[in-house]
Every structure is written in C-alpha cells, then in structure tokens.
Design an enzyme around this catalytic site. Structure first.
Site, short mmCIF file in Angstrom:
data_model
loop_
_atom_site.label_atom_id
_atom_site.label_comp_id
_atom_site.label_asym_id
_atom_site.label_seq_id
_atom_site.Cartn_x
_atom_site.Cartn_y
_atom_site.Cartn_z
N CYS A 166 0.82 -1.21 0.00
CA CYS A 166 0.00 0.00 0.00
C CYS A 166 0.85 1.26 0.00
O CYS A 166 1.89 1.31 0.66
CB CYS A 166 -0.87 0.06 1.25
SG CYS A 166 -1.89 -1.39 1.56
N CYS A 167 0.39 2.26 -0.72
CA CYS A 167 0.92 3.61 -0.63
C CYS A 167 -0.24 4.54 -0.96
O CYS A 167 -1.36 4.07 -1.18
CB CYS A 167 2.14 3.83 -1.52
SG CYS A 167 1.83 3.82 -3.29
N TRP A 168 0.00 5.83 -0.98
CA TRP A 168 -1.10 6.80 -1.12
C TRP A 168 -1.97 6.49 -2.34
O TRP A 168 -3.18 6.41 -2.23
CB TRP A 168 -0.55 8.22 -1.16
CG TRP A 168 -1.61 9.26 -1.01
CD1 TRP A 168 -1.93 10.23 -1.93
CD2 TRP A 168 -2.50 9.46 0.09
NE1 TRP A 168 -2.95 11.01 -1.46
CE2 TRP A 168 -3.32 10.56 -0.21
CE3 TRP A 168 -2.67 8.81 1.31
CZ2 TRP A 168 -4.30 11.02 0.65
CZ3 TRP A 168 -3.66 9.28 2.18
CH2 TRP A 168 -4.46 10.36 1.84
N LEU A 189 -4.09 3.88 -0.36
CA LEU A 189 -4.52 4.30 0.97
C LEU A 189 -5.54 5.43 0.87
O LEU A 189 -6.36 5.60 1.76
CB LEU A 189 -3.31 4.75 1.80
CG LEU A 189 -2.30 3.66 2.12
CD1 LEU A 189 -1.03 4.27 2.72
CD2 LEU A 189 -2.89 2.61 3.05
#
Length: 158
Positions: A64-66, A108
């Site tokens: 996960c990342c932004w 995210l």
C-alpha cells in the site's frame, strides 16, 4: 495463508487491512509504517513484502501507498512477483484469475472499508485460470523476470 503486508504511511485503512486479514484467519507479516523500526519508504517496504513472496516466505503480499502506484511498481521489480493495483472487486478478481497475481496493491487514499472488504472477497475467491492462453501470458511474464526476453521483433535491415 501467510501474507506480507506493507504500507508507507500509518493510515487507518492500512490498520484495517491488517485486522481484516487476521479476522479472515491469515498470518500477517507487517512492513514499513506497520512495523516499528522498518523503513517506511514506499519503495523499500513494498520491496520487502514482495521479496517474501518471491522467496517463498509468504504466500501473497498486499502493498500500500497513497495511490498504490508506487507500491505496485516497486513490488513488480522483484522477479517472480506479479502485483496488481486494484481499485475495485472486478479488477481484483481479474488480476487473480487472468494474471495469476500474487501481490495486491492498494491505494490508501481511495480504499474505503466497504471497498477493501469487497476487494479482498474477490481476491481470495478467485484462482488462477487454467486456460492455455492465460497460462502462456503468465509464463511469458516469468521469462521477462528471468531476463530472457520474449521474442522481440527486430526492425528490418536496410
């Protein structure tokens, strides 16, 4: 199932992901912002989660990342990992079915609790296609990982 999970940010959806995976009976191995002392940079923690899949220490990964894009790119640089950025259940189903994806990349920013559960439901319900064309494509990606190429077309000589 043992699932390696990474997040570059300490966001509620990342913690919800870990809790939901555990609720479903999976063993979770956290990385990045989910594991104190780990490097939280998206490239580093996504690579760490993906390496566990490639080395057989984890069955699958969720990175996960932004936006999910960077996590997907980093995970896909690890040979043997087929990460798919999924923003809905249909994409998650297709990624597992047609691409035999072994790493799920999530945003995210865009993933709500209900959407997360729908994506996970589809991801875990699907299995890799046995269709010859689908298998051929997955094998072709494997050859790319191995650096053997896949029969590039060459420009005609003058």
């Amino acid at each position: 199932m043992r699932i390696s999970v990474s997040s570059d940010m300490d966001e509620p959806v990342a913690h919800l992901l870990v809790a939901e995976l555990r609720r479903r009976g999976h063993q979770v191995v956290p990385h990045g912002a989910l594991s104190p002392g780990d490097d939280p940079q998206w490239a580093a923690c996504s690579e760490a989660a993906a390496r566990e899949v490639a080395e057989g220490a984890a069955d699958q990964a969720v990175v996960c990342c932004w936006t999910g894009t960077g996590a997907s790119i980093a995970a896909n640089k690890v040979p043997g990992v087929r990460a798919a950025l999924c923003t809905d259940a249909y994409t998650a189903d297709g990624a597992r079915r047609w691409n035999d994806a072994n790493a799920l990349a999530l945003s995210l920013r865009l993933t709500s609790e209900p959407l997360l559960k729908e994506i996970l439901d589809a991801w875990f319900a699907a299995s890799a296609s046995e269709d010859a064309e689908d298998r051929e494509n997955v094998e072709r990606v494997g050859r790319l990982d191995a650096g053997r190429g896949v029969g590039r077309r060459q420009a005609p000589r003058p």
